[in-house]
Design a protein around this motif. Structure first.
Motif, PDB file in Angstrom:
ATOM      1  N   THR A 110       0.821  -1.218   0.000  1.00 21.77           N
ATOM      2  CA  THR A 110       0.000   0.000   0.000  1.00 21.77           C
ATOM      3  C   THR A 110       0.853   1.265   0.000  1.00 21.77           C
ATOM      4  O   THR A 110       0.406   2.303  -0.481  1.00 21.77           O
ATOM      5  CB  THR A 110      -0.926   0.011   1.234  1.00 21.77           C
ATOM      6  N   ALA A 113       2.456   1.238  -3.987  1.00 21.07           N
ATOM      7  CA  ALA A 113       1.678   0.809  -5.155  1.00 21.07           C
ATOM      8  C   ALA A 113       1.310   1.970  -6.070  1.00 21.07           C
ATOM      9  O   ALA A 113       1.559   1.918  -7.284  1.00 21.07           O
ATOM     10  CB  ALA A 113       0.414   0.069  -4.706  1.00 21.07           C
ATOM     11  N   SER A 131      -4.332 -10.853  -1.692  1.00 15.43           N
ATOM     12  CA  SER A 131      -4.289  -9.507  -1.110  1.00 15.43           C
ATOM     13  C   SER A 131      -3.580  -8.533  -2.047  1.00 15.43           C
ATOM     14  O   SER A 131      -4.053  -7.405  -2.278  1.00 15.43           O
ATOM     15  CB  SER A 131      -3.596  -9.538   0.256  1.00 15.43           C
ATOM     16  N   THR A 132      -2.461  -8.953  -2.637  1.00 13.87           N
ATOM     17  CA  THR A 132      -1.742  -8.095  -3.584  1.00 13.87           C
ATOM     18  C   THR A 132      -2.542  -7.899  -4.862  1.00 13.87           C
ATOM     19  O   THR A 132      -2.578  -6.810  -5.429  1.00 13.87           O
ATOM     20  CB  THR A 132      -0.360  -8.694  -3.913  1.00 13.87           C
ATOM     21  N   TYR A 134      -5.822  -7.867  -5.307  1.00 15.21           N
ATOM     22  CA  TYR A 134      -6.900  -6.891  -5.111  1.00 15.21           C
ATOM     23  C   TYR A 134      -6.338  -5.477  -4.978  1.00 15.21           C
ATOM     24  O   TYR A 134      -6.925  -4.512  -5.480  1.00 15.21           O
ATOM     25  CB  TYR A 134      -7.726  -7.254  -3.874  1.00 15.21           C
ATOM     26  N   MET A 135      -5.213  -5.337  -4.311  1.00 20.55           N
ATOM     27  CA  MET A 135      -4.600  -4.017  -4.144  1.00 20.55           C
ATOM     28  C   MET A 135      -4.157  -3.446  -5.493  1.00 20.55           C
ATOM     29  O   MET A 135      -4.376  -2.257  -5.775  1.00 20.55           O
ATOM     30  CB  MET A 135      -3.393  -4.120  -3.211  1.00 20.55           C
ATOM     31  N   ASP A 138      -7.215  -2.296  -7.410  1.00 19.02           N
ATOM     32  CA  ASP A 138      -7.779  -1.048  -6.888  1.00 19.02           C
ATOM     33  C   ASP A 138      -6.922   0.155  -7.263  1.00 19.02           C
ATOM     34  O   ASP A 138      -7.447   1.225  -7.595  1.00 19.02           O
ATOM     35  CB  ASP A 138      -7.928  -1.141  -5.368  1.00 19.02           C
ATOM     36  N   ALA A 139      -5.600  -0.019  -7.228  1.00 17.28           N
ATOM     37  CA  ALA A 139      -4.702   1.078  -7.607  1.00 17.28           C
ATOM     38  C   ALA A 139      -4.872   1.416  -9.085  1.00 17.28           C
ATOM     39  O   ALA A 139      -4.888   2.597  -9.463  1.00 17.28           O
ATOM     40  CB  ALA A 139      -3.252   0.687  -7.316  1.00 17.28           C
TER      41      ALA A 139
END
Length: 225
Positions: A110, A113, A131-132, A134-135, A138-139
């Motif tokens: 976070t 990114a 987790s990565t 989805y991150m 989103d970014a």
């Protein structure tokens, strides 16, 4: 590098009637960020480097291990224990010394990114954890960056393209709204993977990226292959 050398290197794709010098120039001007230099990232990186993608960033904080080599064929036994991002950059630069390759020997999180992703035109997600994944999605949505997604498990894989130009465009969360619970979906280390599979899926991801950059063919936008 002279124009003659450039033409000679890329001649086999430049002479394609649907491709030509214009598409090659688009590739040479492109900036692509590959997140993960593992099973999916290796073939994507190799073919994008060979095709002449002008700037390629590689993000990975892992090191090469013996149990990587059956599928991560960019590396050799001499690379065991070394940084994947740095070794990948070094090996790829020998394949094509005329393009720019930047290694980021760090984990995508976070804190970095948005900064890393913002510097590139197209993002390739070759990660292996939810987790990565989805991150990154989103970014890319926040920054309106096209995302080429791929995933593998055991004997099967999937590929998609999320353009992220408008709020109406489909993204990863539209297909998979909720991350699986811990232990619900096994990763490759737990479930295993056929070595050739990430080669197939990673090469498809490179192909989708080239189509996005050059405008040739039809991409897997709004489709899950």
């Amino acid at each position: 590098m002279s124009d003659q050398n450039l033409y000679e290197r890329y001649q086999r794709q430049i002479i394609l009637p649907e491709f030509g010098e214009e598409a090659q120039q688009k590739l040479l001007n492109a900036k692509i960020l590959v997140i993960g230099a593992g099973g999916l990232g290796c073939p994507a990186l190799q073919y994008l480097t060979a095709a002449g993608a002008g700037t390629i960033g590689i993000v990975d904080d892992d090191i090469v291990a013996l149990n990587n080599l059956h599928r991560q064929v960019l590396y050799s036994v001499n690379d065991i224990g070394l940084s994947k991002a740095k070794r990948a950059a070094h090996i790829l630069q020998q394949l094509n010394p005329e393009i720019k390759i930047i290694s980021f020997n760090e984990r995508m999180g976070t804190q970095n990114a948005l900064t890393l992703i913002d510097d590139f035109d197209i993002i390739i997600d070759g990660t292996d954890n939810f987790s990565t994944r989805y991150m990154i999605n989103d970014a890319c949505v926040l920054l309106n960056k096209p995302l080429v997604y791929g995933a593998i498990s055991q004997f099967e894989g999937q590929v998609s393209v999320f353009k992220n130009k408008t709020d109406k465009d489909v993204n990863y969360r539209d297909i998979f709204p909720d991350p699986p619970k811990d232990g619900e979906v096994l990763n490759c280390a737990e479930a295993g993977v056929l070595g050739v599979l990430p080669g197939i899926i990673g090469t498809m991801m490179a192909n989708e990226t080239i189509k996005l950059i050059t405008g040739i063919g039809e991409t897997l936008t709004d489709q899950l292959f």
